[in-house]
Design an enzyme around this catalytic site. Structure first.
Site: not given
Length: 521
Positions: A335, A417-418
């Site tokens: 991301t 960072g999901g």
């Protein structure tokens, strides 16, 4: 270390992105008379080219925008699963949701987010914002460190896709850091968006070519799915932490988890240092709030997400008690985030993503569009609110953040960072406000993440090698199993932060783990 400004202080504007060329594009937009929104748009579209493993035309976008009068608006530009998806076939043939491939591709929403930001708030317009991106795709750019690492680490899967192989594996092997790559098909796609607007993708000729390519690979995506897509504007969720008001995007974003984390830290009276004596308690908060997300987060158009109940005093008290009990003695997302603010009162935290590195692992050759795998976040349990269904958006990890104090902007925060984005943003806020650290120090400080970047955090933990042994010992005693990463490891995410002082001056920092830079004036 590369020679790029990682921190800065200014009074007119501030911008931080994970790639220096995107920061340059945003700075040029400011100098051309644009606002923080124009800078963010130019940076975001440029990142779609120079950071193609993390974001792009084929991904989603969320943002929080503050207008000069102080009003804050949440933007959800995420897409839904194709209407024609055969859920029973997926369940029968795969058992669970695939991680990559054509069945994980949902409608890409990022372009609709760019267009809405441009239409509603931009001075310079979408076509101007796309100019640096078009030039980068047409002329070529050097491979960034992060891109090179992803290509090398996942070469076998990525090289298997002809579209990706043509651009990123030209001689059979992955491009290395510093080598040049260009994408002429993507340049043409971006030119089409500049000329015809988002309709070119959402029902127009660009969408037709994309659908043709995806259906040939087994995706149920249809032109109707693209044509019916609309981004959504909403009011943000607001949580109080000490004297701060923290704003996040409502579900399907996981932003409410950050509000839970901060409320629990205050309720438990913890030492708010991730490397301090209460690190294990903080880890338990991260794990418990992630469990709330995994149980409840979903597309609110299809399922009730009980955010009010999750943030009320009774639930938070129960969460705190759960943390106390757990501490009793006992025997991947890829991301980008960017942040921008200016002296006129404009501010934006913008997150856009392909989810995993290169998303679905598919680059549609006609359009150059790398498609995300956001659909892999669905589940197949028919009783779960996030169960796969046609026309439904998956639960989302993207979560931009704005922080206010006494009605004035205090910070703009964002991270990649999901599933760990709530943890990373919490660490940034705790360090910048409770510990009073310089913003650059706050982002560079050693990180550890419960569950790493994955959803469904258990008792695994990923920690940078710089995390002190004493902290790791506390976490191990609390039942966590750490994996030690490099000293400045992308595996604990990239964060970006602007802190606004009482005098209105901006302090800005970008994460040294990325390839980014800041710009201030």
């Amino acid at each position: 270390m590369r020679e790029r400004p990682l921190t800065g202080r200014g009074t007119a504007f501030a911008l931080a992105t994970p790639h220096a060329r995107a920061t340059e594009a945003g700075l040029a937009a400011f100098h051309a008379g644009g606002s923080a929104i124009d800078a963010a748009l130019a940076a975001a579209t440029t990142l779609a080219v120079v950071y193609p493993h993390m974001c792009g035309v084929g991904g989603d976008l969320f943002a929080l925008v503050q207008e000069p009068d102080g009003r804050t608006i949440a933007l959800n530009a995420s897409g839904a699963a194709p209407l024609g998806v055969d859920v029973e076939r997926v369940r029968r043939e795969h058992g669970g949701m695939p991680t990559h491939g054509p069945l994980t591709i949902t409608v890409p929403g990022a372009v609709s987010g760019w267009a809405l930001l441009a239409e509603r708030w931009s001075r310079l317009g979408l076509a101007r914002a796309l100019e640096p991106a078009i030039a980068a795709a047409r002329e070529g750019v050097p491979v960034a460190r992060s891109l090179a690492a992803t290509l090398a680490e996942d070469a076998e899967r990525l090289r298997a896709d002809p579209g990706l192989a043509a651009v990123f594996f030209p001689g059979g092997g992955p491009l290395a850091e510093g080598e040049t790559f260009a994408d002429h098909a993507l340049a043409a796609t971006l030119e089409g968006l500049a000329e015809r607007g988002p309709q070119a993708l959402y029902g127009g000729p660009l969408g037709e070519r994309l659908v043709e390519g995806l259906r040939a690979l087994g995706s149920p995506m249809a032109l109707e799915d693209l044509a019916r897509h609309e981004p959504e504007l909403d009011s943000p969720l607001i949580g109080r932490y000490r004297d701060l008001h923290v704003r996040v995007v409502p579900p399907s974003s996981q932003g409410f988890v950050l509000l839970e984390i901060l409320a629990a830290v205050e309720l438990l009276g913890l030492e708010p240092d991730p490397l301090g004596p209460d690190a294990a308690a903080l880890a338990e908060i991260f794990r418990a709030t992630a469990a709330d997300r995994d149980r409840h987060n979903a597309d609110p158009r299809f399922a009730r997400v009980p955010v009010g109940e999750l943030l009320d005093e009774g639930h938070l008290a129960g969460l705190a008690e759960q943390v106390r009990e757990q501490l009793a003695p006992r025997a991947s997302g890829d991301t980008i985030a960017l942040v921008a603010a200016d002296a006129e009162g404009w501010a934006i935290s913008l997150i856009q993503s392909l989810y995993d590195g290169f998303g679905s692992g598919i680059r549609e050759p006609q359009t150059g569009i790398i498609c995300h795998n956001r659909g892999s976040a669905f589940v197949l349990d028919p009783e779960h609110p996030n169960v796969l269904a046609g026309g439904k958006r998956p639960a989302h990890t993207l979560m931009p953040v704005l922080v206010h104090r006494d009605g004035r902007l205090a910070a703009v925060s964002g991270s990649m960072g999901g599933g760990a984005q709530p943890q990373i943003n919490a660490m940034s806020i705790l360090r910048a406000f409770d510990l009073g650290m310089d913003v650059g120090e706050a982002l560079a400080a050693p990180r550890w993440l419960v569950g790493g970047m994955e959803l469904h955090a258990g008792r695994t933990l990923e920690a940078e090698a710089r995390v002190p042994t004493s902290v790791l010992d506390r976490l191990v005693r609390a039942g966590y199993e750490p994996t030690i990463l490099g000293p400045f490891d992308e595996g604990v995410g990239h964060a970006h932060l602007i802190r606004v002082g009482p005098d209105g001056a901006f302090e800005v920092a970008t994460d040294p783990r990325a390839d980014g830079a800041v710009a201030v004036s």
